[in-house]
Design a protein around this motif. Structure first.
Motif, PDB file in Angstrom:
ATOM      1  N   ARG A  72       7.895   1.051  -0.572  1.00  0.00           N
ATOM      2  CA  ARG A  72       6.299   1.524  -0.706  1.00  0.00           C
ATOM      3  C   ARG A  72       6.316   2.750   0.706  1.00  0.00           C
ATOM      4  NH1 ARG A  72       5.857  -0.854  -4.228  1.00  0.00           N
ATOM      5  NH2 ARG A  72       5.580   1.023  -4.459  1.00  0.00           N
ATOM      6  N   SER A  73       5.658   3.920   0.021  1.00  0.00           N
ATOM      7  CA  SER A  73       5.575   5.170   0.768  1.00  0.00           C
ATOM      8  C   SER A  73       4.767   4.679   2.256  1.00  0.00           C
ATOM      9  CB  SER A  73       4.510   5.872   0.167  1.00  0.00           C
ATOM     10  OG  SER A  73       5.137   7.054  -1.130  1.00  0.00           O
ATOM     11  N   CYS A  80       8.019   8.925   3.679  1.00  0.00           N
ATOM     12  CA  CYS A  80       7.862   8.820   2.307  1.00  0.00           C
ATOM     13  C   CYS A  80       7.834  10.513   1.706  1.00  0.00           C
ATOM     14  CB  CYS A  80       5.823   9.008   2.243  1.00  0.00           C
ATOM     15  SG  CYS A  80       5.394   9.655   3.375  1.00  0.00           S
ATOM     16  N   PHE A  97       5.921  -4.947   3.367  1.00  0.00           N
ATOM     17  CA  PHE A  97       5.357  -4.603   1.956  1.00  0.00           C
ATOM     18  C   PHE A  97       5.186  -4.797   0.172  1.00  0.00           C
ATOM     19  CE2 PHE A  97       6.888   0.490   3.987  1.00  0.00           C
ATOM     20  CZ  PHE A  97       6.054   0.323   4.170  1.00  0.00           C
ATOM     21  N   ALA A 114       3.894  -3.072  -6.452  1.00  0.00           N
ATOM     22  CA  ALA A 114       2.068  -2.081  -6.508  1.00  0.00           C
ATOM     23  C   ALA A 114       1.788  -2.799  -7.711  1.00  0.00           C
ATOM     24  CB  ALA A 114       2.277  -0.416  -6.255  1.00  0.00           C
TER      25      ALA A 114
END
Length: 215
Positions: free
Chosen positions: A11-12, A154, A193, A196
């Protein structure tokens, strides 16, 4: 790290970056080595990656980044004025955290690429696809490699509002295009993480035509 997890849960990283943790340049060099195994146009490898660690340079780039953000949002930070607890507020809070703290992120990585094909009239889409198709595959490889070693980043592009100023600051030749800016640091201890939430494949993939059936 499980490959499917790595691909779906990278993920960012913004607020999850530890601004005080030391960064090992040997780790970053190894992640870049892995990143540069990515496919690129005609295997020209016409890239130059700048890893900015000097605090004074990072401060100047961060100020340009901040100016660019404020230019787009009306001149002031506004996440604190949004309704609490919403996904949009969380996203803007994370975005503005980076605007405020960019200079404190240990490394700023800027991948640059030199277009190698001559331009012809009407080739804008081709030119851009070839250019960025040679930048973002290694960027993504680099992100994945960072994740496996406890680092995060990111993709940001706001500094490109002041591309010429950054070019002059870092001595980037006029023939090279800056692809993006990657703020790199260690992830906060214990942070992990998760994949998403994404729209289902059947909503976004069509067979044969734009209005064709779902795959």
């Amino acid at each position: 790290m499980d490959i499917e997890y790595l691909l779906t849960a990278t993920r960012s990283a913004r607020k999850t970056l530890d601004l005080d943790a030391p960064v090992d340049h040997a780790d970053i060099r190894e992640c870049l080595r892995i990143g540069l195994q990515a496919a690129n146009g005609s295997n020209q490898q016409a890239w130059r990656w700048l890893v900015v660690s000097d605090p004074a340079l990072r401060t100047e780039i961060a100020e340009l980044y901040r100016k660019s953000y404020l230019l787009r949002v009306g001149g002031e930070l506004f996440a604190d004025k949004m309704p609490a607890g919403t996904p949009a507020t969380r996203l803007m809070s994370s975005t503005e955290w980076l605007v405020v703290n960019m200079a404190k992120v240990p490394l700023l990585v800027i991948p640059c690429y030199e277009p190698y094909l001559p331009r012809i009239d009407g080739d804008e889409s081709f030119h851009l696809a070839t250019l960025y198709g040679s930048i973002f595959p290694p960027v993504w490889n680099f992100e994945l490699a960072l994740h496996t070693r406890g680092y995060g980043t990111c993709i940001t592009t706001l500094h490109l509002q002041y591309e010429s100023e950054v070019r002059q600051l870092l001595g980037i030749p006029a023939t090279y295009t800056q692809g993006c800016l990657l703020p790199v640091g260690r992830l906060r201890a214990g942070h992990t993480f998760s994949p998403a939430i994404r729209r289902p494949v059947e909503e976004v993939v069509a067979l044969d035509r734009w209005d064709g059936p779902a795959l």
